[in-house]
Design an enzyme around this catalytic site. Structure first.
Site, PDB file in Angstrom:
ATOM      1  N   TYR A   1       0.838  -1.214   0.000  1.00 33.19           N
ATOM      2  CA  TYR A   1       0.000   0.000   0.000  1.00 33.19           C
ATOM      3  C   TYR A   1       0.872   1.263   0.000  1.00 33.19           C
ATOM      4  O   TYR A   1       0.595   2.228  -0.715  1.00 33.19           O
ATOM      5  CB  TYR A   1      -0.884  -0.058   1.246  1.00 33.19           C
ATOM      6  CG  TYR A   1      -1.892   1.042   1.407  1.00 33.19           C
ATOM      7  CD1 TYR A   1      -3.098   1.023   0.694  1.00 33.19           C
ATOM      8  CD2 TYR A   1      -1.684   2.092   2.305  1.00 33.19           C
ATOM      9  CE1 TYR A   1      -4.040   2.018   0.866  1.00 33.19           C
ATOM     10  CE2 TYR A   1      -2.623   3.084   2.483  1.00 33.19           C
ATOM     11  CZ  TYR A   1      -3.803   3.048   1.767  1.00 33.19           C
ATOM     12  OH  TYR A   1      -4.743   4.042   1.952  1.00 33.19           O
TER      13      TYR A   1
ATOM     14  N   LYS B   1       0.830   4.085  -2.816  1.00 30.56           N
ATOM     15  CA  LYS B   1       0.452   5.468  -2.498  1.00 30.56           C
ATOM     16  C   LYS B   1       1.591   6.440  -2.809  1.00 30.56           C
ATOM     17  O   LYS B   1       1.352   7.598  -3.158  1.00 30.56           O
ATOM     18  CB  LYS B   1       0.007   5.566  -1.031  1.00 30.56           C
ATOM     19  CG  LYS B   1      -1.326   4.855  -0.747  1.00 30.56           C
ATOM     20  CD  LYS B   1      -2.414   5.273  -1.714  1.00 30.56           C
ATOM     21  CE  LYS B   1      -3.813   4.983  -1.218  1.00 30.56           C
ATOM     22  NZ  LYS B   1      -4.831   5.300  -2.254  1.00 30.56           N
TER      23      LYS B   1
HETATM   24  P1  NAP Z   1     -13.355   2.120   1.814  1.00 30.10           P
HETATM   25  O1  NAP Z   1     -14.331   2.556   2.845  1.00 30.10           O
HETATM   26  O2  NAP Z   1     -12.808   0.751   1.894  1.00 30.10           O
HETATM   27  O3  NAP Z   1     -14.000   2.384   0.380  1.00 30.10           O
HETATM   28  C1  NAP Z   1     -13.310   2.030  -0.786  1.00 30.10           C
HETATM   29  C2  NAP Z   1     -14.309   1.846  -1.892  1.00 30.10           C
HETATM   30  O4  NAP Z   1     -13.585   1.463  -3.079  1.00 30.10           O
HETATM   31  C3  NAP Z   1     -15.318   0.738  -1.617  1.00 30.10           C
HETATM   32  O5  NAP Z   1     -16.610   1.184  -1.941  1.00 30.10           O
HETATM   33  C4  NAP Z   1     -14.840  -0.376  -2.530  1.00 30.10           C
HETATM   34  O6  NAP Z   1     -15.864  -1.225  -3.011  1.00 30.10           O
HETATM   35  C5  NAP Z   1     -14.287   0.415  -3.691  1.00 30.10           C
HETATM   36  N1  NAP Z   1     -13.400  -0.410  -4.511  1.00 30.10           N
HETATM   37  C6  NAP Z   1     -12.453  -1.296  -4.091  1.00 30.10           C
HETATM   38  N2  NAP Z   1     -11.861  -1.885  -5.133  1.00 30.10           N
HETATM   39  C7  NAP Z   1     -12.447  -1.364  -6.242  1.00 30.10           C
HETATM   40  C8  NAP Z   1     -12.267  -1.596  -7.639  1.00 30.10           C
HETATM   41  N3  NAP Z   1     -11.362  -2.478  -8.085  1.00 30.10           N
HETATM   42  N4  NAP Z   1     -13.043  -0.919  -8.502  1.00 30.10           N
HETATM   43  C9  NAP Z   1     -13.963  -0.030  -8.056  1.00 30.10           C
HETATM   44  N5  NAP Z   1     -14.175   0.235  -6.753  1.00 30.10           N
HETATM   45  C10 NAP Z   1     -13.426  -0.435  -5.855  1.00 30.10           C
HETATM   46  O7  NAP Z   1     -12.071   3.090   1.797  1.00 30.10           O
HETATM   47  P2  NAP Z   1     -11.865   4.621   2.257  1.00 30.10           P
HETATM   48  O8  NAP Z   1     -11.325   4.587   3.633  1.00 30.10           O
HETATM   49  O9  NAP Z   1     -13.069   5.439   1.949  1.00 30.10           O
HETATM   50  O10 NAP Z   1     -10.645   5.020   1.311  1.00 30.10           O
HETATM   51  C11 NAP Z   1     -10.819   5.682   0.045  1.00 30.10           C
HETATM   52  C12 NAP Z   1      -9.452   6.015  -0.535  1.00 30.10           C
HETATM   53  O11 NAP Z   1      -8.712   6.812   0.385  1.00 30.10           O
HETATM   54  C13 NAP Z   1      -8.575   4.799  -0.812  1.00 30.10           C
HETATM   55  O12 NAP Z   1      -7.802   5.011  -1.967  1.00 30.10           O
HETATM   56  C14 NAP Z   1      -7.696   4.728   0.412  1.00 30.10           C
HETATM   57  O13 NAP Z   1      -6.504   4.036   0.151  1.00 30.10           O
HETATM   58  C15 NAP Z   1      -7.478   6.201   0.682  1.00 30.10           C
HETATM   59  N6  NAP Z   1      -7.089   6.500   2.075  1.00 30.10           N
HETATM   60  C16 NAP Z   1      -7.902   6.181   3.121  1.00 30.10           C
HETATM   61  C17 NAP Z   1      -7.488   6.477   4.416  1.00 30.10           C
HETATM   62  C18 NAP Z   1      -8.321   6.154   5.631  1.00 30.10           C
HETATM   63  O14 NAP Z   1      -7.839   6.386   6.761  1.00 30.10           O
HETATM   64  N7  NAP Z   1      -9.541   5.670   5.502  1.00 30.10           N
HETATM   65  C19 NAP Z   1      -6.253   7.091   4.628  1.00 30.10           C
HETATM   66  C20 NAP Z   1      -5.451   7.397   3.544  1.00 30.10           C
HETATM   67  C21 NAP Z   1      -5.881   7.100   2.263  1.00 30.10           C
HETATM   68  P3  NAP Z   1     -16.311  -2.546  -2.188  1.00 30.10           P
HETATM   69  O15 NAP Z   1     -17.143  -2.038  -1.102  1.00 30.10           O
HETATM   70  O16 NAP Z   1     -17.066  -3.355  -3.162  1.00 30.10           O
HETATM   71  O17 NAP Z   1     -15.021  -3.193  -1.752  1.00 30.10           O
END
Ligand code: NAP
Length: 248
Positions: free
Chosen positions: A149, A153
């Site tokens: 990851y 990133k």
């Molecule tokens: P999340 O709640 O897990 O949501 C991610 C979404 O992406 C889910 O709806 C998932 O669908 C969808 N997804 C996964 N694989 C996919 C694919 N191949 N094609 C299309 N959609 C797909 O994550 P989040 O926390 O909101 O994070 C969103 C972004 O921010 C990510 O890139 C993550 O790495 C980044 N981020 C998050 C954090 C944090 O603390 N949360 C921190 C830094 C960066 P399913 O439900 O079907 O799996």
């Protein structure tokens, strides 16, 4: 009405971003693995009088992305904003990490951002206007258990700077937002994996964060809203850490 595409918008940061961009006046393509995944986000937008379309697509699959952009351009219009937000975690220490876990994370984050950006730039270059935002992370700076990851990133930061150089002459900006700890299902799953109650997990993260709180999806949506606004046209190739002051 300008058209925005948000990937992984079925929940979490993507859902909050889709809602925010809709309230900013965009028609929003809510892309997630299945159309059903996007239904709730779409309903939240249309209930408030906004315009949204649920699109089922796997961002790591070339045909799937091509079909999604075909559907978006014919049903909503030519997109001028893309938020590459879809993401997955497959955390493990290096010595236990499988090739599958490495490849899955690379595919969704890097291949996904590449495929969606390549599909979207065509519409943006034609319009001589566009905004691309990629979701990086404070993990780009290194995080134990996240060699895959963290590499993805960090890779997105180089990807962003290169997009900025290539697409700038066509009126298209590209920036990255690097969130710190944000309360979503992704971080809830991490807490569950390490066997810590999610509330306690959040309290610990808040205590070590300079602003003494955790982040919420709306914090990230706010930064994205700025970067995709017309007035941000001189801001490109940047990585904005939205992390309450934690690393970065
Ligand atoms: P999340 O709640 O897990 O949501 C991610 C979404 O992406 C889910 O709806 C998932 O669908 C969808 N997804 C996964 N694989 C996919 C694919 N191949 N094609 C299309 N959609 C797909 O994550 P989040 O926390 O909101 O994070 C969103 C972004 O921010 C990510 O890139 C993550 O790495 C980044 N981020 C998050 C954090 C944090 O603390 N949360 C921190 C830094 C960066 P399913 O439900 O079907 O799996």
């Amino acid at each position: 009405m300008r058209i925005a595409v948000v990937t992984g918008a079925g929940r979490g940061i993507g859902a909050a971003t889709a809602a925010r961009l809709a309230s900013d006046g965009f028609a929003v393509a809510v892309v997630d693995l299945t159309e059903e995944n996007g239904a709730e986000t779409v309903a939240a937008i249309t209930d408030k009088g906004g315009r949204a379309l649920a699109v089922g697509a796997d961002v790591s699959n070339e045909e799937s992305v091509a079909a999604a952009f075909e559907k978006i351009s014919s049903e909503l219009g030519a997109p001028s904003v893309l938020v590459n937000n879809a993401g997955v975690l497959r955390d493990n220490l290096l010595f236990k990490m499988s090739v599958d876990d490495w490849d899955t994370v690379m595919s969704v984050h890097l291949r996904g951002a590449f495929l969606c950006s390549r599909a979207a730039q065509k519409f943006m270059v034609e319009q001589k206007y566009g905004r691309i935002v990629n979701l990086s992370s404070t993990s780009a700076l290194g995080n134990r258990g996240q060699v895959n990851y963290s590499a993805a990133k960090a890779g997105l930061q180089g990807f962003t700077r290169t997009l900025a150089m290539e697409l700038g002459p066509f009126g298209v900006t590209a920036n990255a937002v690097a969130p710190g700890f944000i309360v979503t299902e992704m971080t809830a799953a991490t807490a569950a994996r390490v066997g810590v109650d999610f509330e306690e997990f959040q309290a610990a993260r808040a205590a070590e964060t300079p602003v003494r709180r955790v982040g919420y999806p709306e914090d990230i949506a706010h930064a994205i809203s700025y970067l995709v606004s017309e007035g941000a046209g001189f801001v490109t190739g940047q990585v904005i850490y939205v992390s309450g002051g934690s690393r970065g």
